[in-house]
Write an enzyme that holds these catalytic residues in place. Structure first.
Site, PDB file in Angstrom:
ATOM      1  N   ASN A 273       1.339  74.137   4.846  1.00 57.09           N
ATOM      2  CA  ASN A 273       0.662  74.199   6.082  1.00 57.09           C
ATOM      3  C   ASN A 273      -0.746  74.302   6.034  1.00 57.09           C
ATOM      4  O   ASN A 273      -1.829  73.602   6.074  1.00 57.09           O
ATOM      5  CB  ASN A 273       1.347  75.516   6.939  1.00 57.09           C
ATOM      6  CG  ASN A 273       1.048  75.470   8.405  1.00 57.09           C
ATOM      7  OD1 ASN A 273      -0.081  74.903   8.648  1.00 57.09           O
ATOM      8  ND2 ASN A 273       1.704  75.999   9.023  1.00 57.09           N
ATOM      9  N   ASP A 274      -1.262  75.419   5.524  1.00 59.93           N
ATOM     10  CA  ASP A 274      -2.550  75.810   5.739  1.00 59.93           C
ATOM     11  C   ASP A 274      -3.478  74.888   4.823  1.00 59.93           C
ATOM     12  O   ASP A 274      -4.584  74.716   4.861  1.00 59.93           O
ATOM     13  CB  ASP A 274      -2.898  77.441   4.974  1.00 59.93           C
ATOM     14  CG  ASP A 274      -2.352  78.496   5.985  1.00 59.93           C
ATOM     15  OD1 ASP A 274      -2.158  78.068   7.272  1.00 59.93           O
ATOM     16  OD2 ASP A 274      -1.645  79.401   5.438  1.00 59.93           O
ATOM     17  N   VAL A 275      -2.756  74.615   3.510  1.00 56.73           N
ATOM     18  CA  VAL A 275      -3.527  73.672   2.562  1.00 56.73           C
ATOM     19  C   VAL A 275      -3.929  72.052   3.104  1.00 56.73           C
ATOM     20  O   VAL A 275      -4.675  71.388   2.426  1.00 56.73           O
ATOM     21  CB  VAL A 275      -2.833  73.357   1.255  1.00 56.73           C
ATOM     22  CG1 VAL A 275      -2.479  74.669   0.422  1.00 56.73           C
ATOM     23  CG2 VAL A 275      -1.581  72.716   1.193  1.00 56.73           C
TER      24      VAL A 275
ATOM     25  N   SER B 277      -1.197  82.200   6.502  1.00 54.25           N
ATOM     26  CA  SER B 277      -2.387  82.758   6.875  1.00 54.25           C
ATOM     27  C   SER B 277      -2.469  82.983   8.332  1.00 54.25           C
ATOM     28  O   SER B 277      -3.115  83.822   8.930  1.00 54.25           O
ATOM     29  CB  SER B 277      -3.374  81.750   6.693  1.00 54.25           C
ATOM     30  OG  SER B 277      -3.439  80.689   7.571  1.00 54.25           O
TER      31      SER B 277
END
Lengths: 456, 95
Positions: free
Chosen positions: A381-383, A422
């Site tokens: 997700n965040d990456v 995050s």
């Protein structure tokens, strides 16, 4: 304490084997040989210590070795590959605890030889104790025992205050230890609490860096206690790990674009205000997802921790093989912090049988997303969140990301609509070329495989 | 131990540790962290010496605790690292 020459010699050879072992571990070809060499060094050092003439309590010692070593051996054999990071954390914490306990016995004996020894013993005790409780918190967070980040009001002030008290008590201990057992106890209590309080507010996403930092801490603590005991093997092993761990921590923090000071003092906000994201998430079924990839010429797979916890890596590799047989070029793109630690995802993919030459780092593959027909994102997700490139108010702004949004089509396999580790909304999911495939990674990969087989 | 001699050991060991890690590929970062975690498990040697010279029950108890923790650090660190690195070996056999 002066050991006979043959024991000193064995320790020397042990230290030598540690350095050779660590050197071996720094290259994939010799890595496994490296840990085995270091293992022999450890056995030699322990065996030599056992035969030092005049040592008491040998029965107790054997019992402790069997209980501690045996218990850890069995639990380490059983743990799943996805849970490795928290095991590293807990074993590291135990090493820190052992270093602090060594100092505690020395204080109890009250026979410190000089100011330098007393200072290093105290410093090692402080660092070891912080590493002990801090690593326990890190374990609890990654294991899911502790789910929330607990943040005190004025957290930073409390951290600093506790650290100052701990150092003050430590200074008092150095001067007054033999006469003041209460002081020693107070010092250890404050040091242990400091480790807890500092680590509790840190989010799970930052834990790899913190574990690495505590690993370096424990190394230093072991090195300092080695000085107190006059044992060069402990000094060498401890300080080598302290230096290597510090560098490793910096490398990880850099990969995450999170300076260590930020991680320790201003933890990631649960959800920054961020820019409003327009658009909607568009769903897709496994049939369409399979067809998009089957008739693509190039597919890049971005695996994340979600794939690992769902144990989908074997299915994903099976799917990859089918696509390749159909003439599709498939590559894996690994973000530096995919999984829970740098390199963790490579280990998990290797376990599933994915060959090295299909796995690419961020720098190697980021230019290729533009030519990819499909970017398949599994449990990451965040990456892949493009707001990290554009939105200066986002907490993850500036983190290097995989440019999955530049592929023709993006398919995201994800359990639900929630945010990533995050807590930041992912703008990628709302773009026009992105399709969401909701479900657990393993059954979804299985369904895609069935559809691919049906297409022939 | 001679204070200055110890300082030399500290310096050389720190330099060694730094040099070893400086040229490591990212894929080995996790196994290497785990491997260095194993190596500081040598603290068990210090714990054994302390327990071996413990005189009171309190010293014995803390020493026992130290040896058990140190042994767990060494044994657990070894197994975890070995398991991670065993996968790299399998891969190379296949190539």
């Amino acid at each position: 304490m002066s050991a006979p020459f043959y024991v000193q010699g064995a320790w020397f050879v042990g230290a030598l084997l540690f350095i050779f072992g660590l050197k071996g571990m720094s290259s994939p070809a010799s890595a496994r040989k490296g840990i085995v060499i270091a293992g022999y060094g450890m056995l030699l050092a322990i065996a030599a210590t056992f035969v030092i003439p005049g040592l008491q309590n040998l029965g107790l010692m054997a019992l402790a070795l069997v209980l501690g070593g045996g218990g850890a051996w069995v639990s380490a054999k059983k743990v799943k590959m996805t849970d490795m990071p928290q095991m590293v954390a807990i074993y590291n914490g135990m090493g820190g605890g052992a270093a602090a306990a060594i100092a505690a016995v020395e204080f109890a004996k009250g026979e410190m030889h000089g100011l330098v020894a007393a200072t290093l013993a105290t410093l090692g005790a402080l660092i070891g104790a912080v590493s002990f409780t801090g690593s326990c918190v890190a374990w609890a967070k990654l294991q899911g025992v502790l789910k929330k980040a607990h943040r005190l009001p004025a957290q930073n002030a409390v951290n600093v205050l506790l650290a100052v008290i701990a150092v003050g008590l430590g200074a008092a201990v150095i001067v007054l230890a033999p006469q003041q057992p209460e002081l020693v106890i107070a010092f250890f209590v404050v040091a242990l609490v400091l480790g807890l309080i500092v680590t509790l507010p840190i989010g799970g996403a930052d834990m790899p860096v913190v574990i690495s930092l505590f690993n370096a801490f424990t190394g230093l603590a072991v090195g300092f206690e080695g000085y107190v005991l006059g044992n060069p093997a402990l000094i060498i092993a401890g300080i080598v790990v302290g230096a290597a761990g510090t560098l490793l921590t910096q490398l990880m923090a850099k990969a995450m674009n999170r300076p260590i000071s930020n991680i320790l003092f201003t933890p990631l906000a649960a959800s920054g205000p961020g820019e409003a994201i327009s658009g909607t998430m568009k769903e897709v079924g496994p049939i369409d997802a399979a067809a998009m990839m089957r008739y693509a010429s190039k597919v890049i797979i971005v695996p994340g921790y979600g794939m690992a916890v769902a144990h989908a890596q074997h299915k994903v590799w099976e799917m990859t093989s089918i696509l390749e047989e159909a003439g599709v070029e498939v590559k894996f793109a690994i973000h530096p912090v995919a999984g829970r630690m740098p390199g963790h995802m490579n280990v998990l993919l290797a376990e599933a049988g994915v060959p090295y030459d299909k796995i690419f780092d961020l720098e190697e593959i980021n230019g290729e997303f533009g030519q990819a027909d499909v970017a398949l994102i599994i449990g990451a997700n965040d990456v892949v969140n493009p707001t990290a490139r554009t939105d200066k108010t986002s907490p993850i702004y500036g983190m290097p990301i995989l440019n999955a949004d530049m592929a023709q089509n993006v398919i995201v396999i994800k359990r639900g609509k929630g945010t990533g580790y995050s807590g930041v909304e992912n703008a990628l999911f709302y773009t026009d070329n992105c399709r969401m495939l909701y479900g657990d990674a393993q059954p979804m990969a299985g369904e895609i495989i069935q559809q691919l087989k049906a297409m022939g | 131990m001679d204070g200055l001699l110890a300082l030399y050991i500290f310096m050389l060991a720190a330099f060694t540790g730094y040099e070893i890690i400086a040229k490591v590929p990212v894929i080995l970062h996790t196994p290497l962290m785990s491997g260095s975690n194993f190596i500081h498990g040598v603290v068990v040697v210090g714990a054994m010496i302390v327990l071996g010279m413990a005189e009171t029950v309190l010293q014995q108890a803390i020493g026992f605790f130290a040896v058990a923790l140190g042994a767990a650090n060494a044994a657990g660190g070894y197994v975890v690292t070995e398991r991670m690195l065993a996968m790299f070996k399998k891969k190379e056999g296949g190539q």
